[in-house]
Enzyme design. Structure first.
Site, PDB file in Angstrom:
ATOM      1  N   GLY A  46       0.832  -1.202   0.000  1.00  0.00           N
ATOM      2  CA  GLY A  46       0.000   0.000   0.000  1.00  0.00           C
ATOM      3  C   GLY A  46       0.861   1.244   0.000  1.00  0.00           C
ATOM      4  O   GLY A  46       2.071   1.172   0.266  1.00  0.00           O
ATOM      5  N   GLN A  51       2.808   9.920   1.929  1.00  0.00           N
ATOM      6  CA  GLN A  51       4.154   9.348   2.019  1.00  0.00           C
ATOM      7  C   GLN A  51       5.068   9.817   0.889  1.00  0.00           C
ATOM      8  O   GLN A  51       6.283   9.691   0.991  1.00  0.00           O
ATOM      9  CB  GLN A  51       4.073   7.814   2.000  1.00  0.00           C
ATOM     10  CG  GLN A  51       3.417   7.239   3.244  1.00  0.00           C
ATOM     11  CD  GLN A  51       3.272   5.744   3.145  1.00  0.00           C
ATOM     12  OE1 GLN A  51       2.313   5.241   2.555  1.00  0.00           O
ATOM     13  NE2 GLN A  51       4.204   5.008   3.695  1.00  0.00           N
ATOM     14  N   CYS A  91       5.719  -0.397   7.487  1.00  0.00           N
ATOM     15  CA  CYS A  91       5.445   0.862   6.796  1.00  0.00           C
ATOM     16  C   CYS A  91       6.671   1.247   5.975  1.00  0.00           C
ATOM     17  O   CYS A  91       7.795   1.213   6.490  1.00  0.00           O
ATOM     18  CB  CYS A  91       5.126   1.961   7.816  1.00  0.00           C
ATOM     19  SG  CYS A  91       4.724   3.542   7.063  1.00  0.00           S
ATOM     20  N   LEU A  92       6.435   1.620   4.735  1.00  0.00           N
ATOM     21  CA  LEU A  92       7.550   2.004   3.867  1.00  0.00           C
ATOM     22  C   LEU A  92       8.238   3.272   4.374  1.00  0.00           C
ATOM     23  O   LEU A  92       9.383   3.537   4.021  1.00  0.00           O
ATOM     24  CB  LEU A  92       7.053   2.197   2.428  1.00  0.00           C
ATOM     25  CG  LEU A  92       6.451   0.939   1.780  1.00  0.00           C
ATOM     26  CD1 LEU A  92       5.834   1.268   0.427  1.00  0.00           C
ATOM     27  CD2 LEU A  92       7.504  -0.157   1.647  1.00  0.00           C
ATOM     28  N   HIS A 133      -4.544   1.566   7.759  1.00  0.00           N
ATOM     29  CA  HIS A 133      -3.170   2.082   7.891  1.00  0.00           C
ATOM     30  C   HIS A 133      -2.959   3.260   6.923  1.00  0.00           C
ATOM     31  O   HIS A 133      -2.423   4.296   7.305  1.00  0.00           O
ATOM     32  CB  HIS A 133      -2.203   0.929   7.598  1.00  0.00           C
ATOM     33  CG  HIS A 133      -0.748   1.285   7.579  1.00  0.00           C
ATOM     34  ND1 HIS A 133       0.148   0.829   8.516  1.00  0.00           N
ATOM     35  CD2 HIS A 133      -0.019   2.047   6.721  1.00  0.00           C
ATOM     36  CE1 HIS A 133       1.348   1.302   8.245  1.00  0.00           C
ATOM     37  NE2 HIS A 133       1.275   2.043   7.151  1.00  0.00           N
ATOM     38  N   GLU A 134      -3.401   3.077   5.664  1.00  0.00           N
ATOM     39  CA  GLU A 134      -3.199   4.145   4.659  1.00  0.00           C
ATOM     40  C   GLU A 134      -4.082   5.360   4.961  1.00  0.00           C
ATOM     41  O   GLU A 134      -3.659   6.506   4.762  1.00  0.00           O
ATOM     42  CB  GLU A 134      -3.476   3.622   3.246  1.00  0.00           C
ATOM     43  CG  GLU A 134      -2.659   2.405   2.811  1.00  0.00           C
ATOM     44  CD  GLU A 134      -1.164   2.539   3.023  1.00  0.00           C
ATOM     45  OE1 GLU A 134      -0.647   3.665   3.076  1.00  0.00           O
ATOM     46  OE2 GLU A 134      -0.502   1.499   3.172  1.00  0.00           O
ATOM     47  N   HIS A 137      -2.423   7.546   7.364  1.00  0.00           N
ATOM     48  CA  HIS A 137      -1.425   8.438   6.741  1.00  0.00           C
ATOM     49  C   HIS A 137      -2.101   9.730   6.263  1.00  0.00           C
ATOM     50  O   HIS A 137      -1.546  10.827   6.422  1.00  0.00           O
ATOM     51  CB  HIS A 137      -0.750   7.758   5.551  1.00  0.00           C
ATOM     52  CG  HIS A 137       0.384   6.830   5.915  1.00  0.00           C
ATOM     53  ND1 HIS A 137       1.473   7.234   6.644  1.00  0.00           N
ATOM     54  CD2 HIS A 137       0.597   5.525   5.629  1.00  0.00           C
ATOM     55  CE1 HIS A 137       2.318   6.217   6.797  1.00  0.00           C
ATOM     56  NE2 HIS A 137       1.800   5.163   6.185  1.00  0.00           N
TER      57      HIS A 137
HETATM   58  O1  K1U Z   1       1.874   2.415   4.140  1.00  0.00           O
HETATM   59  C1  K1U Z   1       2.860   1.786   3.817  1.00  0.00           C
HETATM   60  O2  K1U Z   1       3.976   2.214   4.078  1.00  0.00           O
HETATM   61  C2  K1U Z   1       2.743   0.466   3.106  1.00  0.00           C
HETATM   62  C3  K1U Z   1       2.736  -0.731   4.041  1.00  0.00           C
HETATM   63  C4  K1U Z   1       1.293  -1.227   4.148  1.00  0.00           C
HETATM   64  C5  K1U Z   1       1.015  -2.172   5.274  1.00  0.00           C
HETATM   65  C6  K1U Z   1       1.611  -3.412   5.360  1.00  0.00           C
HETATM   66  C7  K1U Z   1       1.286  -4.279   6.392  1.00  0.00           C
HETATM   67  C8  K1U Z   1       0.368  -3.919   7.327  1.00  0.00           C
HETATM   68  C9  K1U Z   1      -0.213  -2.676   7.249  1.00  0.00           C
HETATM   69  C10 K1U Z   1       0.091  -1.807   6.216  1.00  0.00           C
HETATM   70  C11 K1U Z   1       3.651  -1.793   3.444  1.00  0.00           C
HETATM   71  O3  K1U Z   1       3.457  -2.217   2.367  1.00  0.00           O
HETATM   72  S1  K1U Z   1       4.977  -2.333   4.412  1.00  0.00           S
HETATM   73  C12 K1U Z   1       5.730  -3.583   3.387  1.00  0.00           C
HETATM   74  C13 K1U Z   1       5.010  -4.871   3.423  1.00  0.00           C
HETATM   75  O4  K1U Z   1       4.283  -5.144   4.371  1.00  0.00           O
HETATM   76  C14 K1U Z   1       5.118  -5.846   2.319  1.00  0.00           C
HETATM   77  C15 K1U Z   1       5.986  -5.668   1.280  1.00  0.00           C
HETATM   78  C16 K1U Z   1       6.059  -6.585   0.243  1.00  0.00           C
HETATM   79  C17 K1U Z   1       5.255  -7.688   0.250  1.00  0.00           C
HETATM   80  C18 K1U Z   1       4.401  -7.905   1.289  1.00  0.00           C
HETATM   81  C19 K1U Z   1       4.323  -6.988   2.315  1.00  0.00           C
HETATM   82 ZN    ZN Z   2       2.667   3.287   6.134  1.00  0.00          ZN
END
Ligand code: K1U
Ligand code: ZN
Length: 167
Positions: A46, A51, A91-92, A133-134, A137
């Site tokens: 996401g 972000q 979270c990225l 979560h998004e 943000h």
């Molecule tokens: O908001 C963001 O930074 C994105 C975040 C979304 C999220 C993931 C897990 C739980 C809640 C919200 C991410 O994508 S973190 C990276 C991640 O979880 C992932 C990356 C690649 C494949 C699978 C998962």
């Molecule tokens: Zn995030």
């Protein structure tokens, strides 16, 4: 298309409250395309416009294993929610940090798609977690804000150390 820079916690711009999109036009569609490219490249499941330092209410999500099911939410609103579920989140904007957050288990969300058409979606599991979560943000909230002060201090110290190692 373009890869966008992702703001890193504790950047103060992550605390900006996003404004509603007035018209879903070609400029918003370009932002959606660039956000999707950035999310896939990261990789993440996401991304919120906040972000990438764009403070309009736009979210992209793809929780599919095949990474070919992009979901776009413009001006998302949670209409109903029920239950509570605790899930490990990442979270990225907070690289390498994962922790548990309690959120609504099931939600109904109303939004506009990339064509400006309104839709309502029922979500549970990872999709529900990711949407909430998004949406946080867009309200200027990062998942670590739910954690204890002690955990937040530890996360800040870890991120500072990571930054020193890459510099
Ligand atoms: O908001 C963001 O930074 C994105 C975040 C979304 C999220 C993931 C897990 C739980 C809640 C919200 C991410 O994508 S973190 C990276 C991640 O979880 C992932 C990356 C690649 C494949 C699978 C998962
Ligand atoms: Zn995030």
């Amino acid at each position: 298309m373009a890869l966008l820079a992702i703001l890193q916690y504790p950047d103060s711009r992550l605390y900006t409250v996003a404004s509603p999109v007035i018209t879903v036009d070609d400029e918003i569609r370009r932002l959606i395309r660039d956000m999707a490219e950035t999310m896939y490249a990261a990789p993440g499941v996401g991304l919120a416009a906040t972000q990438v330092d764009d403070h309009r209410r736009v979210i992209v999500i793809d929780i599919s294993e095949t990474r070919d099911h992009l979901q776009v939410f413009v001006n998302p609103e949670i209409v109903t929610s029920s239950g509570t579920a605790t899930c490990e989140e990442g979270c990225l904007s907070v690289p390498g940090i994962f922790d548990k957050v309690a959120r609504a288990e099931r939600i109904s969300v109303r939004a506009f798609d990339a064509q400006g058409k309104t839709f309502t979606l029922e979500a549970e599991g990872l999709l529900a977690v990711c949407i909430q979560h998004e949406m946080d943000h867009l309200e200027g909230k990062v998942f670590v804000d739910y954690l204890s002060r002690l955990k937040q201090r530890r996360i800040l110290a870890k991120l500072k150390k990571q930054k020193r190692l890459v510099m």
